[in-house]
Design a protein around this motif. Structure first.
Motif, PDB file in Angstrom:
ATOM      1  N   ASP A 193      -9.657  -8.339  -4.285  1.00 27.38           N
ATOM      2  CA  ASP A 193     -10.472  -8.762  -5.425  1.00 27.38           C
ATOM      3  C   ASP A 193     -11.575  -7.750  -5.715  1.00 27.38           C
ATOM      4  N   ALA A 194     -12.242  -7.274  -4.668  1.00 31.64           N
ATOM      5  CA  ALA A 194     -13.319  -6.298  -4.848  1.00 31.64           C
ATOM      6  C   ALA A 194     -12.775  -4.990  -5.416  1.00 31.64           C
ATOM      7  N   ILE A 195     -11.600  -4.570  -4.976  1.00 31.96           N
ATOM      8  CA  ILE A 195     -10.992  -3.338  -5.502  1.00 31.96           C
ATOM      9  C   ILE A 195     -10.636  -3.511  -6.980  1.00 31.96           C
ATOM     10  N   CYS A 196     -10.112  -4.684  -7.346  1.00 29.80           N
ATOM     11  CA  CYS A 196      -9.781  -4.933  -8.758  1.00 29.80           C
ATOM     12  C   CYS A 196     -11.014  -4.797  -9.642  1.00 29.80           C
TER      13      CYS A 196
ATOM     14  N   PHE B 264     -13.803   3.896 -10.549  1.00 27.17           N
ATOM     15  CA  PHE B 264     -12.954   4.996 -10.098  1.00 27.17           C
ATOM     16  C   PHE B 264     -12.834   6.077 -11.152  1.00 27.17           C
ATOM     17  N   SER B 265     -12.647   5.681 -12.390  1.00 26.05           N
ATOM     18  CA  SER B 265     -12.378   6.639 -13.444  1.00 26.05           C
ATOM     19  C   SER B 265     -12.515   5.942 -14.784  1.00 26.05           C
ATOM     20  N   ALA B 266     -12.779   6.702 -15.815  1.00 29.38           N
ATOM     21  CA  ALA B 266     -12.834   6.142 -17.162  1.00 29.38           C
ATOM     22  C   ALA B 266     -11.470   6.241 -17.844  1.00 29.38           C
ATOM     23  N   THR B 267     -10.486   6.715 -17.116  1.00 30.50           N
ATOM     24  CA  THR B 267      -9.156   6.893 -17.695  1.00 30.50           C
ATOM     25  C   THR B 267      -8.246   5.735 -17.287  1.00 30.50           C
ATOM     26  N   PHE B 268      -6.965   5.941 -17.427  1.00 33.67           N
ATOM     27  CA  PHE B 268      -5.993   4.900 -17.125  1.00 33.67           C
ATOM     28  C   PHE B 268      -5.874   4.610 -15.629  1.00 33.67           C
ATOM     29  N   VAL B 269      -6.441   5.462 -14.795  1.00 34.80           N
ATOM     30  CA  VAL B 269      -6.408   5.210 -13.352  1.00 34.80           C
ATOM     31  C   VAL B 269      -7.126   3.902 -13.046  1.00 34.80           C
ATOM     32  N   SER B 270      -8.257   3.684 -13.713  1.00 37.58           N
ATOM     33  CA  SER B 270      -9.036   2.476 -13.435  1.00 37.58           C
ATOM     34  C   SER B 270      -8.296   1.207 -13.827  1.00 37.58           C
TER      35      SER B 270
ATOM     36  N   GLY C  72      -4.957   1.063 -13.887  1.00 40.74           N
ATOM     37  CA  GLY C  72      -3.734   1.017 -13.089  1.00 40.74           C
ATOM     38  C   GLY C  72      -3.905   0.298 -11.769  1.00 40.74           C
ATOM     39  N   VAL C  73      -5.109   0.346 -11.214  1.00 42.18           N
ATOM     40  CA  VAL C  73      -5.362  -0.314  -9.923  1.00 42.18           C
ATOM     41  C   VAL C  73      -5.187  -1.828 -10.028  1.00 42.18           C
ATOM     42  N   PRO C  74      -5.844  -2.520 -10.989  1.00 40.80           N
ATOM     43  CA  PRO C  74      -5.612  -3.965 -11.084  1.00 40.80           C
ATOM     44  C   PRO C  74      -4.170  -4.322 -11.449  1.00 40.80           C
ATOM     45  N   ILE C  75      -3.528  -3.461 -12.240  1.00 39.67           N
ATOM     46  CA  ILE C  75      -2.122  -3.728 -12.583  1.00 39.67           C
ATOM     47  C   ILE C  75      -1.263  -3.675 -11.324  1.00 39.67           C
ATOM     48  N   ALA C  76      -1.474  -2.646 -10.505  1.00 37.44           N
ATOM     49  CA  ALA C  76      -0.704  -2.523  -9.264  1.00 37.44           C
ATOM     50  C   ALA C  76      -0.970  -3.698  -8.332  1.00 37.44           C
ATOM     51  N   ILE C  77      -2.230  -4.079  -8.190  1.00 43.18           N
ATOM     52  CA  ILE C  77      -2.570  -5.196  -7.315  1.00 43.18           C
ATOM     53  C   ILE C  77      -1.975  -6.495  -7.851  1.00 43.18           C
ATOM     54  N   PHE C  78      -1.965  -6.653  -9.171  1.00 46.64           N
ATOM     55  CA  PHE C  78      -1.368  -7.852  -9.769  1.00 46.64           C
ATOM     56  C   PHE C  78       0.104  -7.979  -9.387  1.00 46.64           C
ATOM     57  N   PHE C  79       0.843  -6.867  -9.427  1.00 50.03           N
ATOM     58  CA  PHE C  79       2.271  -6.927  -9.130  1.00 50.03           C
ATOM     59  C   PHE C  79       2.572  -6.940  -7.636  1.00 50.03           C
ATOM     60  N   ILE C  80       1.699  -6.380  -6.820  1.00 46.56           N
ATOM     61  CA  ILE C  80       1.936  -6.336  -5.380  1.00 46.56           C
ATOM     62  C   ILE C  80       1.604  -7.656  -4.704  1.00 46.56           C
ATOM     63  N   SER C  81       0.513  -8.272  -5.124  1.00 39.12           N
ATOM     64  CA  SER C  81       0.029  -9.475  -4.449  1.00 39.12           C
ATOM     65  C   SER C  81       0.801 -10.709  -4.898  1.00 39.12           C
ATOM     66  N   ASN C  82       0.963 -11.634  -3.982  1.00 36.98           N
ATOM     67  CA  ASN C  82       1.568 -12.919  -4.321  1.00 36.98           C
ATOM     68  C   ASN C  82       0.538 -14.046  -4.232  1.00 36.98           C
ATOM     69  N   ASP C  83      -0.745 -13.693  -4.089  1.00 35.29           N
ATOM     70  CA  ASP C  83      -1.842 -14.645  -4.029  1.00 35.29           C
ATOM     71  C   ASP C  83      -2.328 -14.927  -5.451  1.00 35.29           C
ATOM     72  N   ASP C  84      -2.339 -16.204  -5.847  1.00 34.57           N
ATOM     73  CA  ASP C  84      -2.737 -16.566  -7.207  1.00 34.57           C
ATOM     74  C   ASP C  84      -4.166 -16.152  -7.538  1.00 34.57           C
TER      75      ASP C  84
ATOM     76  N   ASN D 254      -8.739  -7.608 -18.291  1.00 32.17           N
ATOM     77  CA  ASN D 254      -9.355  -8.047 -19.540  1.00 32.17           C
ATOM     78  C   ASN D 254     -10.709  -7.377 -19.750  1.00 32.17           C
ATOM     79  N   PHE D 255     -11.498  -7.260 -18.682  1.00 29.86           N
ATOM     80  CA  PHE D 255     -12.801  -6.605 -18.796  1.00 29.86           C
ATOM     81  C   PHE D 255     -12.627  -5.138 -19.176  1.00 29.86           C
ATOM     82  N   HIS D 256     -11.689  -4.447 -18.533  1.00 30.78           N
ATOM     83  CA  HIS D 256     -11.420  -3.034 -18.852  1.00 30.78           C
ATOM     84  C   HIS D 256     -11.044  -2.886 -20.330  1.00 30.78           C
ATOM     85  N   LEU D 257     -10.121  -3.720 -20.789  1.00 33.61           N
ATOM     86  CA  LEU D 257      -9.672  -3.630 -22.181  1.00 33.61           C
ATOM     87  C   LEU D 257     -10.831  -3.881 -23.140  1.00 33.61           C
ATOM     88  N   ASN D 258     -11.672  -4.871 -22.828  1.00 36.99           N
ATOM     89  CA  ASN D 258     -12.830  -5.157 -23.672  1.00 36.99           C
ATOM     90  C   ASN D 258     -13.789  -3.977 -23.715  1.00 36.99           C
TER      91      ASN D 258
END
Length: 112
Positions: free
Chosen positions: A12-15, A21-27, A29-41, A52-56
């Motif tokens: 959660d803290a990493i998300c 981390f970066s102002a580019t797509f790297v930042s 990509g981290v929550p996207i990767a964690i979303f697909f890797i984790s099975n915790d709701d 959502n915060f990044h997109l806003n």
């Protein structure tokens, strides 16, 4: 059980902290990767909230950048910069102190 809570806190803290981390797509990509890797709701919901915060931030940055032409965009960009620093820090503190709750950013549009 304690390892599961520790893992949840870390993910959660990493998300929420990925915006630093970066102002580019790297930042984003981290929550996207964690979303697909984790099975915790809770971790998945925190990853969606961070996305959502990044997109806003990106959308507001584009709008305020365009508004710099009429000068009003400069103070708005300053406020956005402060919000971009403060809100993820508050989110990290919240998810570390309450690992069983999803942090919801105020005043954002939820796309995901």
């Amino acid at each position: 059980m304690n390892d599961e809570i520790t893992k949840r806190k870390l993910l959660d803290a990493i998300c929420h902290g990925s915006i630093f981390f970066s102002a580019t797509f790297v930042s984003i990509g981290v929550p996207i990767a964690i979303f697909f890797i984790s099975n915790d709701d809770i971790v998945q919901n925190n990853a969606k909230e961070a996305l959502n915060f990044h997109l806003n931030v990106w959308v507001y940055g584009i709008i305020f950048g365009i508004l710099t032409v009429v000068v009003i965009g400069w103070p708005l960009l300053g406020i956005l910069g402060i919000v971009t620093l403060v809100m993820p820090i508050l989110a990290i503190i919240k998810v570390l102190s309450h690992p069983n709750e999803v942090y919801r950013y105020p005043f954002i549009f939820r796309v995901l």
